[in-house]
Design an enzyme around this catalytic site. Structure first.
Site, mmCIF file in Angstrom:
data_model
loop_
_atom_site.group_PDB
_atom_site.id
_atom_site.type_symbol
_atom_site.label_atom_id
_atom_site.label_comp_id
_atom_site.label_asym_id
_atom_site.label_seq_id
_atom_site.Cartn_x
_atom_site.Cartn_y
_atom_site.Cartn_z
ATOM 1 N N THR A 170 -5.955 2.108 9.824
ATOM 2 C CA THR A 170 -5.079 3.148 10.370
ATOM 3 C C THR A 170 -5.860 4.155 11.222
ATOM 4 O O THR A 170 -5.344 4.644 12.231
ATOM 5 C CB THR A 170 -4.287 3.830 9.233
ATOM 6 O OG1 THR A 170 -3.474 2.826 8.631
ATOM 7 C CG2 THR A 170 -3.371 4.931 9.732
ATOM 8 N N ILE B 75 -0.683 -1.665 7.880
ATOM 9 C CA ILE B 75 -1.675 -1.459 8.954
ATOM 10 C C ILE B 75 -3.021 -1.263 8.261
ATOM 11 O O ILE B 75 -3.224 -0.261 7.555
ATOM 12 C CB ILE B 75 -1.344 -0.230 9.833
ATOM 13 C CG1 ILE B 75 -0.006 -0.433 10.542
ATOM 14 C CG2 ILE B 75 -2.464 0.007 10.859
ATOM 15 C CD1 ILE B 75 0.421 0.710 11.459
ATOM 16 N N ASP B 76 -3.901 -2.213 8.413
ATOM 17 C CA ASP B 76 -5.254 -2.030 7.894
ATOM 18 C C ASP B 76 -6.117 -1.582 9.064
ATOM 19 O O ASP B 76 -6.231 -2.288 10.075
ATOM 20 C CB ASP B 76 -5.812 -3.316 7.274
ATOM 21 C CG ASP B 76 -7.158 -3.040 6.617
ATOM 22 O OD1 ASP B 76 -7.209 -2.160 5.737
ATOM 23 O OD2 ASP B 76 -8.161 -3.660 7.012
ATOM 24 N N ASP C 34 -6.250 -4.580 0.980
ATOM 25 C CA ASP C 34 -7.269 -4.655 2.044
ATOM 26 C C ASP C 34 -7.862 -6.063 2.140
ATOM 27 O O ASP C 34 -8.363 -6.465 3.192
ATOM 28 C CB ASP C 34 -8.435 -3.689 1.754
ATOM 29 C CG ASP C 34 -7.991 -2.235 1.703
ATOM 30 O OD1 ASP C 34 -7.378 -1.782 2.667
ATOM 31 O OD2 ASP C 34 -8.259 -1.564 0.685
ATOM 32 N N GLU D 120 0.821 -1.221 0.000
ATOM 33 C CA GLU D 120 0.000 0.000 0.000
ATOM 34 C C GLU D 120 0.852 1.268 0.000
ATOM 35 O O GLU D 120 0.640 2.171 -0.800
ATOM 36 C CB GLU D 120 -0.923 0.018 1.227
ATOM 37 C CG GLU D 120 -1.727 1.302 1.258
ATOM 38 C CD GLU D 120 -2.704 1.413 2.418
ATOM 39 O OE1 GLU D 120 -2.620 0.631 3.370
ATOM 40 O OE2 GLU D 120 -3.552 2.316 2.356
ATOM 41 N N ASP E 79 -0.741 -4.946 3.281
ATOM 42 C CA ASP E 79 -1.276 -3.762 3.968
ATOM 43 C C ASP E 79 -0.610 -3.735 5.345
ATOM 44 O O ASP E 79 -0.928 -4.542 6.218
ATOM 45 C CB ASP E 79 -2.806 -3.863 4.103
ATOM 46 C CG ASP E 79 -3.406 -2.528 4.494
ATOM 47 O OD1 ASP E 79 -2.680 -1.701 5.092
ATOM 48 O OD2 ASP E 79 -4.596 -2.306 4.214
HETATM 49 C C1 IPD Z 1 -8.996 1.118 5.414
HETATM 50 C C2 IPD Z 1 -9.733 -0.036 6.045
HETATM 51 C C3 IPD Z 1 -11.189 0.296 6.212
HETATM 52 C C4 IPD Z 1 -11.801 0.742 4.945
HETATM 53 C C5 IPD Z 1 -11.022 1.914 4.386
HETATM 54 C C6 IPD Z 1 -9.602 1.498 4.131
HETATM 55 P P1 IPD Z 1 -6.402 1.599 5.785
HETATM 56 O O1 IPD Z 1 -7.654 0.772 5.172
HETATM 57 O O2 IPD Z 1 -9.655 -1.224 5.286
HETATM 58 O O3 IPD Z 1 -11.896 -0.838 6.646
HETATM 59 O O4 IPD Z 1 -13.111 1.089 5.160
HETATM 60 O O5 IPD Z 1 -11.587 2.382 3.212
HETATM 61 O O6 IPD Z 1 -8.906 2.570 3.552
HETATM 62 O O7 IPD Z 1 -6.364 2.895 5.056
HETATM 63 O O8 IPD Z 1 -6.625 1.756 7.220
HETATM 64 O O9 IPD Z 1 -5.273 0.712 5.394
HETATM 65 CA CA CA Z 2 -6.254 -0.973 4.191
HETATM 66 CA CA CA Z 3 -3.125 0.528 5.405
#
Ligand code: IPD
Ligand code: CA
Ligand code: CA
Length: 283
Positions: free
Chosen positions: A102, A99-100, A226, A76, A97
């Site tokens: 964030t 940190i999913d 994701d 990412e 990813d």
């Molecule tokens: C997010 C998470 C979240 C989703 C967001 C993503 P991130 O990823 O997956 O569930 O709803 O659209 O952007 O940005 O925290 O890696």
């Molecule tokens: Ca993510």
């Molecule tokens: Ca992320």
């Protein structure tokens, strides 16, 4: 490559990635445990990044590259920095990813994770999702089942949306081109299920389907990183991840639903089709 030598190769990928992801847990947790984690906003006003996202991704890529120089990467933060479009070839490709969730990470909600998937010939063969705050390591490799901290997990037996707890993604509603689609689908699905939860991390939500806490999940317009890790974990836990209109989903453009059973997936797809046809918001 014979089936058994391919299996051994995949196991090696899995073992090394699992250990590396585990090692990244404390690195990310250091940021989570700070009273206030600094962050920056990326292109969209709701898309955040911290130094820990970058640190974890760099560690994963360096470790995996060293162990497996033949592999490719879709990460990412790397993609964001280079402003590149992710490309998926037949080569073994790690989809990362760091940190999913964030936003959860920054605001000290525990639902965030490190997510790693591996695709070979465009097929997902390894999935690893680690939630450090609760020390939950979800993992799977093709054909071998799905595990939570080494214990086998499986999806629920739910076959009807009216009995299902549905995992909804609320976070993309701010994005004007898909605002109406998201609202209509979320209203339609939540109006017909027995409960709804929004975890704030797609990868965590997928693992909750894999372990049977959620029965289903739906999201369009997210990114390969994701979904990749969690999708294989669900499949290996006996569930389905499909395109949100039915059929195979695309790893590069994962518009998808996840469901415990084919019957539940059909209920969801029917409701999504009904939602997409609505011209007003009366449910
Ligand atoms: C997010 C998470 C979240 C989703 C967001 C993503 P991130 O990823 O997956 O569930 O709803 O659209 O952007 O940005 O925290 O890696
Ligand atoms: Ca993510
Ligand atoms: Ca992320």
């Amino acid at each position: 490559m014979s089936d058994s030598s391919e299996e051994q190769t995949i196991q090696k990928y899995y073992d090394v990635a699992l250990e590396l992801v585990m090692k990244c847990g404390p690195v990310a947790s250091e940021g989570y445990e700070q009273a206030k984690t600094d962050y920056q906003t990326k292109d969209a006003f709701y898309d955040f990044v911290t130094v820990y996202d970058k640190k974890v991704e760099d560690l994963l890529i360096a470790g995996l590259k060293k162990a497996f120089p033949e592999t490719q990467f879709i990460g990412e933060e790397d993609t964001a920095t280079n402003k590149s479009e992710p490309e998926l070839t037949d080569a073994p490709t790690w989809i990362i990813d760091p940190i999913d969730g964030t936003t959860n990470f920054i605001r000290r909600f525990p639902n965030w994770c490190i997510s790693v998937g591996l695709a070979i010939r465009k097929e997902l063969v390894v999935g690893i999702v680690y939630i450090p705050v609760v020390n939950e390591m979800y993992s799977a490799w093709k054909g071998q089942g799905a595990y939570l901290n080494g214990q086998r997990i499986s999806v629920s037996k739910c076959t009807k949306i009216k009995n299902a707890v549905f995992g909804a993604e609320l976070s993309l509603i701010q994005y004007p081109p898909i605002h109406d689609k998201q609202i209509k689908r979320i209203c339609k699905l939540t109006s017909n299920c027995s409960g709804c939860r929004s975890m704030g991390s797609a990868a965590v939500s997928l693992c909750y389907v894999a372990r049977g806490s959620l029965d289903c999940f739906a999201v369009d317009d997210l990114h390969p990183w994701d979904i990749a890790g969690g999708a294989l974990i669900i499949r290996e836990a006996g569930g389905l991840v499909q395109h949100s209109k039915g059929g195979e989903f695309s790893i590069l453009k994962p518009d998808c639903i996840a469901a415990a059973t084919p019957e539940l997936a059909k209920d969801m797809i029917d409701l999504i089709n009904e939602a997409d046809e609505l011209t007003d918001f009366t449910f």
